[in-house]
Scaffold this motif. Sequence first.
Motif, PDB file in Angstrom:
ATOM      1  N   PRO A 164       1.225  -1.483   0.608  1.00  0.00           N
ATOM      2  CA  PRO A 164      -0.323   0.193   0.036  1.00  0.00           C
ATOM      3  C   PRO A 164       0.677   1.175   0.213  1.00  0.00           C
ATOM      4  CG  PRO A 164      -0.573  -1.072   2.047  1.00  0.00           C
ATOM      5  CD  PRO A 164       0.825  -2.423   1.033  1.00  0.00           C
ATOM      6  N   THR A 165       1.830   1.911   0.564  1.00  0.00           N
ATOM      7  CA  THR A 165       2.824   3.009   0.604  1.00  0.00           C
ATOM      8  C   THR A 165       3.913   2.067  -0.357  1.00  0.00           C
ATOM      9  OG1 THR A 165       4.263   1.990   1.848  1.00  0.00           O
ATOM     10  CG2 THR A 165       2.604   2.666   2.452  1.00  0.00           C
ATOM     11  N   ARG A 203       0.292   7.097 -11.085  1.00  0.00           N
ATOM     12  CA  ARG A 203      -1.183   6.326 -11.307  1.00  0.00           C
ATOM     13  C   ARG A 203      -0.963   5.113 -11.851  1.00  0.00           C
ATOM     14  NH1 ARG A 203      -1.623  10.053 -16.153  1.00  0.00           N
ATOM     15  NH2 ARG A 203      -2.353  12.468 -14.809  1.00  0.00           N
ATOM     16  N   ASP A 204       0.525   4.789 -11.935  1.00  0.00           N
ATOM     17  CA  ASP A 204       0.526   2.938 -12.191  1.00  0.00           C
ATOM     18  C   ASP A 204       0.250   2.109 -10.850  1.00  0.00           C
ATOM     19  OD1 ASP A 204       1.871   1.291 -14.072  1.00  0.00           O
ATOM     20  OD2 ASP A 204       2.834   1.672 -12.563  1.00  0.00           O
ATOM     21  N   LEU A 205       1.276   2.683  -9.617  1.00  0.00           N
ATOM     22  CA  LEU A 205       1.755   2.418  -8.924  1.00  0.00           C
ATOM     23  C   LEU A 205      -0.261   2.141  -7.922  1.00  0.00           C
ATOM     24  CD1 LEU A 205       3.964   5.092  -8.037  1.00  0.00           C
ATOM     25  CD2 LEU A 205       4.317   2.479  -7.508  1.00  0.00           C
ATOM     26  N   VAL A 206      -0.661   3.666  -8.371  1.00  0.00           N
ATOM     27  CA  VAL A 206      -2.347   3.229  -7.787  1.00  0.00           C
ATOM     28  C   VAL A 206      -2.888   2.578  -8.264  1.00  0.00           C
ATOM     29  CG1 VAL A 206      -4.431   4.482  -7.261  1.00  0.00           C
ATOM     30  CG2 VAL A 206      -2.157   6.235  -7.002  1.00  0.00           C
ATOM     31  N   GLU A 207      -2.850   1.747  -9.903  1.00  0.00           N
ATOM     32  CA  GLU A 207      -3.041   0.813 -10.152  1.00  0.00           C
ATOM     33  C   GLU A 207      -3.346  -0.610  -9.426  1.00  0.00           C
ATOM     34  OE1 GLU A 207      -2.896   0.681 -14.759  1.00  0.00           O
ATOM     35  OE2 GLU A 207      -3.908   2.828 -14.742  1.00  0.00           O
ATOM     36  N   ARG A 208      -1.800  -0.057  -8.781  1.00  0.00           N
ATOM     37  CA  ARG A 208      -1.293  -1.611  -8.282  1.00  0.00           C
ATOM     38  C   ARG A 208      -1.543  -1.126  -7.154  1.00  0.00           C
ATOM     39  NH1 ARG A 208       4.280  -1.115 -11.363  1.00  0.00           N
ATOM     40  NH2 ARG A 208       5.112  -2.681 -10.112  1.00  0.00           N
ATOM     41  N   ARG A 211      -1.544   3.316  -2.222  1.00  0.00           N
ATOM     42  CA  ARG A 211      -2.622   4.293  -1.119  1.00  0.00           C
ATOM     43  C   ARG A 211      -2.023   5.061  -1.035  1.00  0.00           C
ATOM     44  NH1 ARG A 211      -5.536   2.462  -4.490  1.00  0.00           N
ATOM     45  NH2 ARG A 211      -6.422   0.294  -4.415  1.00  0.00           N
ATOM     46  N   GLU A 212      -0.638   5.135  -0.741  1.00  0.00           N
ATOM     47  CA  GLU A 212       0.892   6.356  -0.135  1.00  0.00           C
ATOM     48  C   GLU A 212       1.482   6.632  -0.710  1.00  0.00           C
ATOM     49  OE1 GLU A 212       0.935   6.485   4.037  1.00  0.00           O
ATOM     50  OE2 GLU A 212       2.651   7.139   3.587  1.00  0.00           O
ATOM     51  N   ILE A 213       1.706   7.344  -1.174  1.00  0.00           N
ATOM     52  CA  ILE A 213       3.358   8.164  -2.121  1.00  0.00           C
ATOM     53  C   ILE A 213       3.823   8.870  -0.961  1.00  0.00           C
ATOM     54  CG2 ILE A 213       4.066   8.943  -3.944  1.00  0.00           C
ATOM     55  CD1 ILE A 213       1.629   7.190  -5.806  1.00  0.00           C
ATOM     56  N   GLY A 434      -3.353  -2.284   2.912  1.00  0.00           N
ATOM     57  CA  GLY A 434      -4.463  -1.322   2.262  1.00  0.00           C
ATOM     58  C   GLY A 434      -5.626  -0.777   2.554  1.00  0.00           C
ATOM     59  N   GLU A 435      -6.308  -0.926   4.050  1.00  0.00           N
ATOM     60  CA  GLU A 435      -7.736  -0.426   4.432  1.00  0.00           C
ATOM     61  C   GLU A 435      -7.400   0.958   5.131  1.00  0.00           C
ATOM     62  OE1 GLU A 435     -10.292  -4.082   4.511  1.00  0.00           O
ATOM     63  OE2 GLU A 435     -10.028  -3.365   6.248  1.00  0.00           O
ATOM     64  N   LEU A 436      -7.396   1.814   4.896  1.00  0.00           N
ATOM     65  CA  LEU A 436      -7.298   2.739   5.847  1.00  0.00           C
ATOM     66  C   LEU A 436      -8.961   2.852   7.017  1.00  0.00           C
ATOM     67  CD1 LEU A 436      -6.171   5.530   6.501  1.00  0.00           C
ATOM     68  CD2 LEU A 436      -7.460   6.445   4.689  1.00  0.00           C
ATOM     69  N   ARG A 437      -8.273   3.105   7.706  1.00  0.00           N
ATOM     70  CA  ARG A 437      -9.193   2.896   8.987  1.00  0.00           C
ATOM     71  C   ARG A 437      -9.092   3.687  10.760  1.00  0.00           C
ATOM     72  NH1 ARG A 437     -11.843  -2.481   8.551  1.00  0.00           N
ATOM     73  NH2 ARG A 437     -12.877  -2.143  10.722  1.00  0.00           N
ATOM     74  N   ARG A 438      -9.928   3.929  11.036  1.00  0.00           N
ATOM     75  CA  ARG A 438     -10.027   5.190  12.045  1.00  0.00           C
ATOM     76  C   ARG A 438      -9.632   3.762  13.320  1.00  0.00           C
ATOM     77  NH1 ARG A 438      -9.024   9.590  11.074  1.00  0.00           N
ATOM     78  NH2 ARG A 438     -10.203  10.529  13.044  1.00  0.00           N
ATOM     79  N   VAL A 439      -8.040   4.402  14.118  1.00  0.00           N
ATOM     80  CA  VAL A 439      -7.912   3.405  15.233  1.00  0.00           C
ATOM     81  C   VAL A 439      -8.811   4.701  16.831  1.00  0.00           C
ATOM     82  CG1 VAL A 439      -6.479   2.311  15.654  1.00  0.00           C
ATOM     83  CG2 VAL A 439      -7.176   2.177  13.851  1.00  0.00           C
ATOM     84  N   ARG A 440      -8.467   3.854  17.799  1.00  0.00           N
ATOM     85  CA  ARG A 440      -8.445   4.418  18.647  1.00  0.00           C
ATOM     86  C   ARG A 440      -7.118   3.804  19.609  1.00  0.00           C
ATOM     87  NH1 ARG A 440     -12.918   3.509  20.689  1.00  0.00           N
ATOM     88  NH2 ARG A 440     -13.887   6.223  19.957  1.00  0.00           N
ATOM     89  N   ILE A 441      -6.697   5.018  19.709  1.00  0.00           N
ATOM     90  CA  ILE A 441      -4.555   5.006  20.341  1.00  0.00           C
ATOM     91  C   ILE A 441      -5.304   4.193  21.634  1.00  0.00           C
ATOM     92  CG2 ILE A 441      -2.682   6.058  21.131  1.00  0.00           C
ATOM     93  CD1 ILE A 441      -3.294   5.194  17.443  1.00  0.00           C
ATOM     94  N   THR A 442      -5.149   3.695  22.592  1.00  0.00           N
ATOM     95  CA  THR A 442      -5.020   3.316  23.332  1.00  0.00           C
ATOM     96  C   THR A 442      -3.416   3.670  24.755  1.00  0.00           C
ATOM     97  OG1 THR A 442      -5.001   1.398  23.043  1.00  0.00           O
ATOM     98  CG2 THR A 442      -7.057   1.638  23.141  1.00  0.00           C
ATOM     99  N   ALA A 443      -2.330   3.074  23.792  1.00  0.00           N
ATOM    100  CA  ALA A 443      -1.108   2.659  24.982  1.00  0.00           C
ATOM    101  C   ALA A 443      -0.125   3.627  23.453  1.00  0.00           C
ATOM    102  CB  ALA A 443      -1.090   1.335  25.624  1.00  0.00           C
ATOM    103  N   SER A 444       0.727   3.786  24.879  1.00  0.00           N
ATOM    104  CA  SER A 444       1.963   4.115  23.635  1.00  0.00           C
ATOM    105  C   SER A 444       3.136   3.352  23.970  1.00  0.00           C
ATOM    106  CB  SER A 444       2.626   5.755  24.360  1.00  0.00           C
ATOM    107  OG  SER A 444       3.967   5.684  23.726  1.00  0.00           O
ATOM    108  N   ALA A 445       4.210   2.651  23.427  1.00  0.00           N
ATOM    109  CA  ALA A 445       5.165   1.554  23.743  1.00  0.00           C
ATOM    110  C   ALA A 445       6.730   2.846  23.091  1.00  0.00           C
ATOM    111  CB  ALA A 445       5.047   0.498  23.427  1.00  0.00           C
TER     112      ALA A 445
END
Length: 458
Positions: A164-165, A203-208, A211-213, A434-445
Amino acid sequence: MTAPKETAAIQAGPIEAGPKKLFIKTYGCQMNVYDSERMAEAMGANGYVTTDRADDADMILLNTCHIREKAAEKVYSELGRLRPLKDANPDLKIGIAGCVAQAEGEEILKRAPVVDLVVGPQTYHRLPAMEQAARAGARPVDTDFPEEDKFERLPKGPRASRGPTAFLTVQEGCDKFCAFCVVPYTRGAEVSRPAERLLREARDLVERGVREITLLGQNVNGYHGEGPDGTWTLARLVRALAEIDGLWRIRYTTSHPNDMTDDLIAAHGDEAKLMPYLHLPVQSGSDRILKAMNRKHTAQDYLRLIERLRKARPDLALSGDFIVGFPGETDQDFEDTLGLVRAVGYHSAFTFKYSARPGTPAAERPVLPEALLDERLHRLQALITEQQKAAQLAQVGREVGVLFEKTGRLPGQMVGKSDYLHAVHVGDCDAKPGELRRVRITASAPNSLSGELVPVPA
Ligand code: SAH
Ligand code: SF4
Ligand code: F3S
């Protein structure tokens, strides 16, 4: 681990007609990562596929970095480790690419008899021909700065699907000549790639599946590529890329403070796909040292720039590069660096001990004692670690976008990056790479965050 071993045993068998295998080891910056991918594709034309095992390879390529002494020396110790492979397999070809190749050229052949070819960062489109020459017994060296565009001349391999990147090099070289730096010599003058070609490649990268460049350049914000209607700035390129459906995130690196133009600052304020993260190296917080480094800006100029950026995008996360122990750096100069770091508040930063590089103006000046460099590095790192921790803790309880990249180490766990480039681990996670989702952050390492998926409304 039994399954991979079995596969490896089969691969290592004498399959005469199979493709040849190329092992590439990459050092240095992201531009080398990008170049390694291009070289791998180009070598497809000679019947090569990549392998992740050096002992299985028909050709080994080290894509090298010359930025600090340690980086350059790594190449020769690696060549020492590769020697037995060459003894065991005389058909193995070993190539040196990248910035050490550019800086040392022929010298490498003299110093390291195991090396079969040397190719600089601007000529690797000629690598397939050089490999053939090496197979015919020559030891070719090519470190030209040719007129032709290597990216256009690269032999095209088959299109593979992508993660995805992706990186996309938009600009190469540097005209800034900071007193300590080899890049203007190893990568040459600033050159920007034409906008239309970059849009096509994106565009070629996105077709393949990308999602993030991340747009790359030694001075990426100095981009001034030919567009359909005159010269484009980086901001213009970012806005055009943002119109590509299926591309969700855009980043760029590395930027120079003096090329941070008004239109790029504005883009950080109103271009939703441009991520709120900026790597903006300053190197030192002392005006005296900045002048000696030939950075052509003051500490105040930098702080004012950060202020303008944060006005455009208040949640902008900043990272930087710092050099400690530049020749002539006094205790007060170093305190000024600590002061600047405190004033900015970084999300992360890279800290380096000054390394004298042959051929650069600063290399003429006497170096400071190693113990002093160690102490300053340690103090600066401690401050930055503290800031990094604070920045991560500030994320706990917040909801962020996470682009998932791969499975984690624990069963059911997925790992991705937040908008602010934090690595985020989510357990019991049904998101796919490759999925972009909302995440609630619960802890920091220490070097990552963890969180839980925010349920998608039905
Ligand atoms: N173009 C970028 C960075 C290029 S190199 C910029 O201008 O910021 C990456 C980093 O390596 C630099 O930002 C600098 O911090 C570090 N670096 C470069 N030359 C160095 C040297 N001789 N000794 C120590 N660090 C160095
Ligand atoms: Fe090196 Fe300075 Fe150019 Fe960055 S701007 S690549 S540090 S010369
Ligand atoms: Fe190193 Fe060359 Fe990149 S010197 S940092 S690989 S431009």
